[in-house]
Design a protein around this motif. Structure first.
Motif, short mmCIF file in Angstrom:
data_model
loop_
_atom_site.label_atom_id
_atom_site.label_comp_id
_atom_site.label_asym_id
_atom_site.label_seq_id
_atom_site.Cartn_x
_atom_site.Cartn_y
_atom_site.Cartn_z
N ASP A 164 -68.46 -24.49 -20.28
CA ASP A 164 -67.57 -25.64 -20.10
C ASP A 164 -66.18 -25.09 -19.82
OD1 ASP A 164 -69.52 -27.66 -20.82
OD2 ASP A 164 -69.26 -27.02 -22.89
N TYR A 165 -65.52 -25.70 -18.82
CA TYR A 165 -64.15 -25.30 -18.51
C TYR A 165 -63.27 -26.50 -18.81
CZ TYR A 165 -60.28 -23.01 -16.17
OH TYR A 165 -59.08 -22.38 -15.89
N ALA A 166 -62.44 -26.38 -19.83
CA ALA A 166 -61.52 -27.46 -20.20
C ALA A 166 -60.16 -27.14 -19.61
CB ALA A 166 -61.43 -27.58 -21.72
N ALA A 167 -59.70 -28.00 -18.71
CA ALA A 167 -58.42 -27.78 -18.04
C ALA A 167 -57.54 -29.01 -18.25
CB ALA A 167 -58.63 -27.55 -16.55
N GLN A 197 -51.83 -22.91 -19.25
CA GLN A 197 -51.89 -21.90 -20.31
C GLN A 197 -52.78 -22.35 -21.46
OE1 GLN A 197 -49.15 -23.13 -18.93
NE2 GLN A 197 -47.96 -21.44 -18.12
N LEU A 198 -53.13 -23.63 -21.52
CA LEU A 198 -53.99 -24.14 -22.59
C LEU A 198 -55.45 -24.29 -22.15
CD1 LEU A 198 -51.65 -26.87 -24.12
CD2 LEU A 198 -52.00 -24.52 -24.90
N ASP A 199 -55.75 -23.94 -20.89
CA ASP A 199 -57.13 -24.01 -20.42
C ASP A 199 -58.01 -23.10 -21.28
OD1 ASP A 199 -56.08 -25.58 -18.43
OD2 ASP A 199 -56.72 -24.30 -16.78
N THR A 200 -59.26 -23.51 -21.43
CA THR A 200 -60.21 -22.76 -22.25
C THR A 200 -61.60 -22.85 -21.64
OG1 THR A 200 -58.95 -23.31 -24.24
CG2 THR A 200 -61.19 -22.54 -24.58
N VAL A 201 -62.34 -21.76 -21.71
CA VAL A 201 -63.75 -21.73 -21.32
C VAL A 201 -64.57 -21.58 -22.59
CG1 VAL A 201 -65.54 -20.39 -20.14
CG2 VAL A 201 -63.35 -20.79 -19.03
N GLN A 205 -59.86 -13.94 -17.66
CA GLN A 205 -61.14 -14.61 -17.88
C GLN A 205 -61.14 -15.99 -17.24
OE1 GLN A 205 -60.77 -14.30 -22.13
NE2 GLN A 205 -62.48 -12.85 -22.26
N LEU A 206 -60.04 -16.73 -17.42
CA LEU A 206 -59.94 -18.07 -16.82
C LEU A 206 -59.99 -17.99 -15.30
CD1 LEU A 206 -57.18 -19.63 -19.10
CD2 LEU A 206 -59.66 -20.06 -19.17
N ALA A 207 -59.34 -16.98 -14.72
CA ALA A 207 -59.34 -16.82 -13.27
C ALA A 207 -60.76 -16.60 -12.76
CB ALA A 207 -58.44 -15.66 -12.86
N LYS A 208 -61.55 -15.82 -13.49
CA LYS A 208 -62.95 -15.57 -13.11
C LYS A 208 -63.74 -16.88 -13.07
CE LYS A 208 -67.15 -13.66 -15.06
NZ LYS A 208 -67.75 -13.01 -16.20
N TYR A 209 -63.57 -17.70 -14.10
CA TYR A 209 -64.33 -18.95 -14.15
C TYR A 209 -63.79 -20.01 -13.19
CZ TYR A 209 -67.35 -17.17 -17.70
OH TYR A 209 -68.30 -16.42 -18.35
#
Length: 82
Positions: free
Chosen positions: A21-24, A29-33, A50-54
């Motif tokens: 799950d990708y929460a944006a 800066q608060l995005d989370t996988v 890591q976020l850039a990869k997803y």
């Protein structure tokens, strides 16, 4: 939420084989996988690399997916055939 379908006929699937799950939100800066792990737990990723990869993975999935209307039609047809 928008559901988009990647059809079986797609020549390639850009996924990594692991559910995530990708929460944006409005503050990147608060995005989370969130990754589901094999042992039933989950792992959270929030480092920029890591976020850039997803984000790249999701962008590739989006190019393979049907648009929202075509996805809805696909799902409706599939549900009727069951």
């Amino acid at each position: 939420m928008t559901v988009r379908v990647i059809p079986y006929a797609s020549p390639h699937f850009p996924g990594n084989g692991q559910p995530f799950d990708y929460a944006a939100g409005p503050v990147p800066q608060l995005d989370t996988v969130q990754l589901d792990t094999h042992h039933g737990g989950c792992e959270f990723l929030d480092a920029e690399a890591q976020l850039a990869k997803y984000r790249t993975l999701l962008d590739r999935m989006e190019t393979c997916a049907l648009d929202a209307a075509a996805s809805r039609t696909f799902i409706e047809h599939l549900a009727r055939s069951l």
